[in-house]
Design a protein around this motif. Structure first.
Motif, PDB file in Angstrom:
ATOM      1  N   ILE A   1      37.879  44.541  50.466  1.00 18.71           N
ATOM      2  CA  ILE A   1      37.953  44.613  49.002  1.00 18.71           C
ATOM      3  C   ILE A   1      36.566  44.523  48.385  1.00 18.71           C
ATOM      4  O   ILE A   1      36.288  45.139  47.346  1.00 18.71           O
ATOM      5  N   GLU A   2      35.661  43.796  49.033  1.00 17.93           N
ATOM      6  CA  GLU A   2      34.298  43.652  48.516  1.00 17.93           C
ATOM      7  C   GLU A   2      33.517  44.969  48.557  1.00 17.93           C
ATOM      8  O   GLU A   2      32.452  45.066  47.948  1.00 17.93           O
ATOM      9  N   THR A   3      34.052  45.981  49.234  1.00 23.27           N
ATOM     10  CA  THR A   3      33.419  47.294  49.159  1.00 23.27           C
ATOM     11  C   THR A   3      33.656  47.959  47.802  1.00 23.27           C
ATOM     12  O   THR A   3      32.991  48.943  47.459  1.00 23.27           O
ATOM     13  N   VAL A   4      34.615  47.394  47.033  1.00 21.14           N
ATOM     14  CA  VAL A   4      34.920  47.922  45.700  1.00 21.14           C
ATOM     15  C   VAL A   4      34.496  46.956  44.605  1.00 21.14           C
ATOM     16  O   VAL A   4      33.912  47.357  43.595  1.00 21.14           O
ATOM     17  N   LEU A   5      34.800  45.652  44.793  1.00 27.08           N
ATOM     18  CA  LEU A   5      34.491  44.625  43.799  1.00 27.08           C
ATOM     19  C   LEU A   5      33.838  43.429  44.477  1.00 27.08           C
ATOM     20  O   LEU A   5      34.133  43.137  45.639  1.00 27.08           O
ATOM     21  N   PRO A   6      32.988  42.693  43.743  1.00 25.06           N
ATOM     22  CA  PRO A   6      32.457  41.451  44.311  1.00 25.06           C
ATOM     23  C   PRO A   6      33.519  40.354  44.298  1.00 25.06           C
ATOM     24  O   PRO A   6      34.478  40.417  43.515  1.00 25.06           O
ATOM     25  N   TYR A   7      33.345  39.377  45.165  1.00 22.57           N
ATOM     26  CA  TYR A   7      34.254  38.238  45.170  1.00 22.57           C
ATOM     27  C   TYR A   7      33.875  37.300  44.038  1.00 22.57           C
ATOM     28  O   TYR A   7      32.701  36.984  43.832  1.00 22.57           O
ATOM     29  N   SER A   8      34.853  36.839  43.286  1.00 28.17           N
ATOM     30  CA  SER A   8      34.605  36.019  42.102  1.00 28.17           C
ATOM     31  C   SER A   8      34.221  34.588  42.474  1.00 28.17           C
ATOM     32  O   SER A   8      34.799  33.994  43.392  1.00 28.17           O
ATOM     33  N   THR A   9      33.284  34.044  41.740  1.00 31.00           N
ATOM     34  CA  THR A   9      32.901  32.632  41.905  1.00 31.00           C
ATOM     35  C   THR A   9      33.450  31.761  40.786  1.00 31.00           C
ATOM     36  O   THR A   9      33.218  30.560  40.769  1.00 31.00           O
ATOM     37  N   SER A  10      34.190  32.363  39.859  1.00 28.65           N
ATOM     38  CA  SER A  10      34.739  31.602  38.731  1.00 28.65           C
ATOM     39  C   SER A  10      36.118  31.074  39.067  1.00 28.65           C
ATOM     40  O   SER A  10      36.789  31.581  39.974  1.00 28.65           O
ATOM     41  N   PRO A  11      36.598  30.035  38.338  1.00 25.88           N
ATOM     42  CA  PRO A  11      37.958  29.535  38.567  1.00 25.88           C
ATOM     43  C   PRO A  11      38.991  30.599  38.245  1.00 25.88           C
ATOM     44  O   PRO A  11      38.785  31.455  37.385  1.00 25.88           O
ATOM     45  N   VAL A  12      40.117  30.563  38.963  1.00 24.78           N
ATOM     46  CA  VAL A  12      41.214  31.479  38.672  1.00 24.78           C
ATOM     47  C   VAL A  12      41.775  31.157  37.297  1.00 24.78           C
ATOM     48  O   VAL A  12      42.003  29.995  36.953  1.00 24.78           O
ATOM     49  N   LYS A  13      42.018  32.187  36.491  1.00 17.91           N
ATOM     50  CA  LYS A  13      42.469  31.963  35.111  1.00 17.91           C
ATOM     51  C   LYS A  13      43.845  31.335  35.056  1.00 17.91           C
ATOM     52  O   LYS A  13      44.125  30.483  34.212  1.00 17.91           O
ATOM     53  N   ASN A  14      44.727  31.763  35.931  1.00 17.05           N
ATOM     54  CA  ASN A  14      46.078  31.205  35.990  1.00 17.05           C
ATOM     55  C   ASN A  14      46.218  30.388  37.261  1.00 17.05           C
ATOM     56  O   ASN A  14      45.627  30.706  38.287  1.00 17.05           O
ATOM     57  N   ASP A  15      47.009  29.343  37.193  1.00 22.45           N
ATOM     58  CA  ASP A  15      47.244  28.503  38.361  1.00 22.45           C
ATOM     59  C   ASP A  15      47.727  29.371  39.509  1.00 22.45           C
ATOM     60  O   ASP A  15      48.787  29.980  39.416  1.00 22.45           O
ATOM     61  N   PRO A  16      46.973  29.466  40.619  1.00 20.78           N
ATOM     62  CA  PRO A  16      47.377  30.374  41.698  1.00 20.78           C
ATOM     63  C   PRO A  16      48.695  29.992  42.346  1.00 20.78           C
ATOM     64  O   PRO A  16      49.335  30.819  42.978  1.00 20.78           O
ATOM     65  N   PHE A  17      49.123  28.742  42.193  1.00 22.90           N
ATOM     66  CA  PHE A  17      50.411  28.343  42.745  1.00 22.90           C
ATOM     67  C   PHE A  17      51.539  29.151  42.123  1.00 22.90           C
ATOM     68  O   PHE A  17      52.519  29.478  42.769  1.00 22.90           O
TER      69      PHE A  17
ATOM     70  N   VAL B   1      40.401  48.240  38.204  1.00 25.94           N
ATOM     71  CA  VAL B   1      41.760  48.331  38.739  1.00 25.94           C
ATOM     72  C   VAL B   1      42.007  49.727  39.299  1.00 25.94           C
ATOM     73  O   VAL B   1      42.570  49.889  40.388  1.00 25.94           O
ATOM     74  N   LEU B   2      41.576  50.734  38.570  1.00 30.18           N
ATOM     75  CA  LEU B   2      41.752  52.101  39.035  1.00 30.18           C
ATOM     76  C   LEU B   2      40.935  52.358  40.305  1.00 30.18           C
ATOM     77  O   LEU B   2      41.372  53.099  41.193  1.00 30.18           O
ATOM     78  N   ALA B   3      39.767  51.729  40.416  1.00 27.84           N
ATOM     79  CA  ALA B   3      38.951  51.870  41.622  1.00 27.84           C
ATOM     80  C   ALA B   3      39.641  51.229  42.822  1.00 27.84           C
ATOM     81  O   ALA B   3      39.636  51.785  43.932  1.00 27.84           O
ATOM     82  N   LEU B   4      40.249  50.066  42.603  1.00 29.85           N
ATOM     83  CA  LEU B   4      41.005  49.419  43.679  1.00 29.85           C
ATOM     84  C   LEU B   4      42.204  50.261  44.093  1.00 29.85           C
ATOM     85  O   LEU B   4      42.494  50.423  45.285  1.00 29.85           O
ATOM     86  N   ALA B   5      42.912  50.799  43.118  1.00 23.96           N
ATOM     87  CA  ALA B   5      44.082  51.628  43.408  1.00 23.96           C
ATOM     88  C   ALA B   5      43.680  52.878  44.179  1.00 23.96           C
ATOM     89  O   ALA B   5      44.365  53.293  45.124  1.00 23.96           O
ATOM     90  N   ALA B   6      42.558  53.483  43.786  1.00 23.02           N
ATOM     91  CA  ALA B   6      42.102  54.685  44.476  1.00 23.02           C
ATOM     92  C   ALA B   6      41.753  54.398  45.930  1.00 23.02           C
ATOM     93  O   ALA B   6      41.957  55.232  46.811  1.00 23.02           O
ATOM     94  N   LYS B   7      41.247  53.198  46.200  1.00 17.43           N
ATOM     95  CA  LYS B   7      40.826  52.833  47.554  1.00 17.43           C
ATOM     96  C   LYS B   7      41.995  52.374  48.421  1.00 17.43           C
ATOM     97  O   LYS B   7      42.076  52.727  49.609  1.00 17.43           O
ATOM     98  N   PHE B   8      42.921  51.596  47.851  1.00 17.86           N
ATOM     99  CA  PHE B   8      43.893  50.879  48.682  1.00 17.86           C
ATOM    100  C   PHE B   8      45.357  51.260  48.461  1.00 17.86           C
ATOM    101  O   PHE B   8      46.220  50.784  49.202  1.00 17.86           O
ATOM    102  N   TRP B   9      45.668  52.073  47.460  1.00 25.17           N
ATOM    103  CA  TRP B   9      47.053  52.458  47.221  1.00 25.17           C
ATOM    104  C   TRP B   9      47.288  53.913  47.607  1.00 25.17           C
ATOM    105  O   TRP B   9      46.412  54.748  47.387  1.00 25.17           O
TER     106      TRP B   9
END
Length: 325
Positions: free
Chosen positions: A194-210, A76-84
């Motif tokens: 975003i993939e320059t910081v984290l890989p894209y997930s192949t797992s189901p979303v934990k919470n209903d994205p709706f 999360v801190l890596a994402l914030a450093a890159k995009f916030w």
């Protein structure tokens, strides 16, 4: 330009539980103290927004993540450093300080740090995180100018006029999974970035994205006049009374009015001009609107997401059981 005195007055209203409209780099937000559930309830009432649709909480410094989140990790801190500051919203496990109404009862909260000087100064002066969806009636066109806010909320006492927004469409929203991230709502920050910081997930979303993110209903961002995407279904009608939205600088022959997202197919220009163009045609004397489709590449994915949602209620099957009024 907005003065510091105007920002201080708006911050006072926020602290006292009132609503303030303010600019971000994406669209104008309708803000309230995110830690005051009674104040946040006013957002839902004013926008006529359903309670199942969670809000994004805006912060002005990284330290506020510890206030709002139950736990974080270095990703999360890596994402914030890159995009916030910037148009990226991250859905994270929420702390007990975040009222249920902000997150629609979910165990998560959506957070971002806007890249707009007025917004950052307002949050700092208010001395609290600010919950703020777009400053429009629910399902209607998002505002990219203060005039758009005033059109939909003529009685709102405080609108900080920071001019036209620079990005023009809402932020990218992502969820953090064990193996990477998933995009819940596309925006100008793309999956590839975003993939320059984290890989894209192949797992189901934990919470209903709706429910995990705002802006995920089929019908959203909609003008008052019928909108169709060229090539999809549109009624057989005389286009001499219609408006046309051009992306490439071509098309629109035989239409009463032509508006340009870009004259050259520039995706950044198109994103910046999308809602301004829709507002302009909504306020004009055309009877309906037809939009040239946008290529599904880069931020074109986010632009088409907004266009399809804006056109949804005018093009979907009338007999469909989930049709919105």
């Amino acid at each position: 330009m907005v003065s510091q005195a105007q920002i201080d007055e708006a911050a006072r209203l926020i602290r006292e539980g009132e609503l303030v409209a303010f600019p971000t780099e994406t669209v104008y937000g309708l803000g309230a103290n995110a830690l005051n559930p009674e104040a946040v309830a006013k957002i839902f009432i004013e926008k006529e927004r359903p309670s199942f649709d969670p809000l994004i909480v805006h912060i002005c410094k990284i330290e506020d993540l510890a206030l709002l989140c139950e736990k974080m990790d270095e990703r999360v801190l890596a994402l914030a450093a890159k995009f916030w500051p910037g148009p990226l919203t991250i859905v994270l496990p929420r702390s007990n300080l975040v009222p249920d109404i902000v997150s629609s009862g979910l165990p998560t909260v959506a957070i971002r740090m806007p890249n707009n000087e007025i917004a950052l100064k307002l949050i700092a002066a208010a001395q609290c995180p600010i919950a703020a969806p777009s400053a429009n009636k629910f399902g209607k066109l998002s505002p990219t100018k203060a005039q758009h806010v005033r059109k939909q909320f003529p009685l709102l006492p405080c609108i900080l006029d920071g001019g036209a927004t620079s990005v023009g469409i809402e932020s990218t929203v992502i969820a953090i999974e064990d193996d990477g991230f998933k995009i819940l709502r596309p925006g100008v920050i793309t999956r590839q970035e975003i993939e320059t910081v984290l890989p894209y997930s192949t797992s189901p979303v934990k919470n209903d994205p709706f429910f995990a993110s705002p802006g995920l209903l089929n019908s959203h961002y909609s003008p008052n006049k019928p909108l169709y995407i060229e090539g999809d279904y549109q009624p057989m009608a005389d286009t001499t009374n219609a408006g046309y939205i051009s992306f490439t600088g071509m098309g629109g022959e035989g239409y009463k009015r032509v508006e340009y997202l870009s004259h050259t197919g520039n995706l950044s220009e198109a994103a910046t001009n999308l809602f301004r163009t829709l507002h302009s045609l909504e306020e004009s004397d055309v009877t309906f609107i037809v939009a040239e489709p946008i290529p599904l590449q880069g931020i074109g994915v986010a632009i088409m997401d907004r266009l399809k949602k804006a056109a949804y209620r005018f093009t979907k099957n009338e007999s469909s059981p989930d049709k919105e009024p």
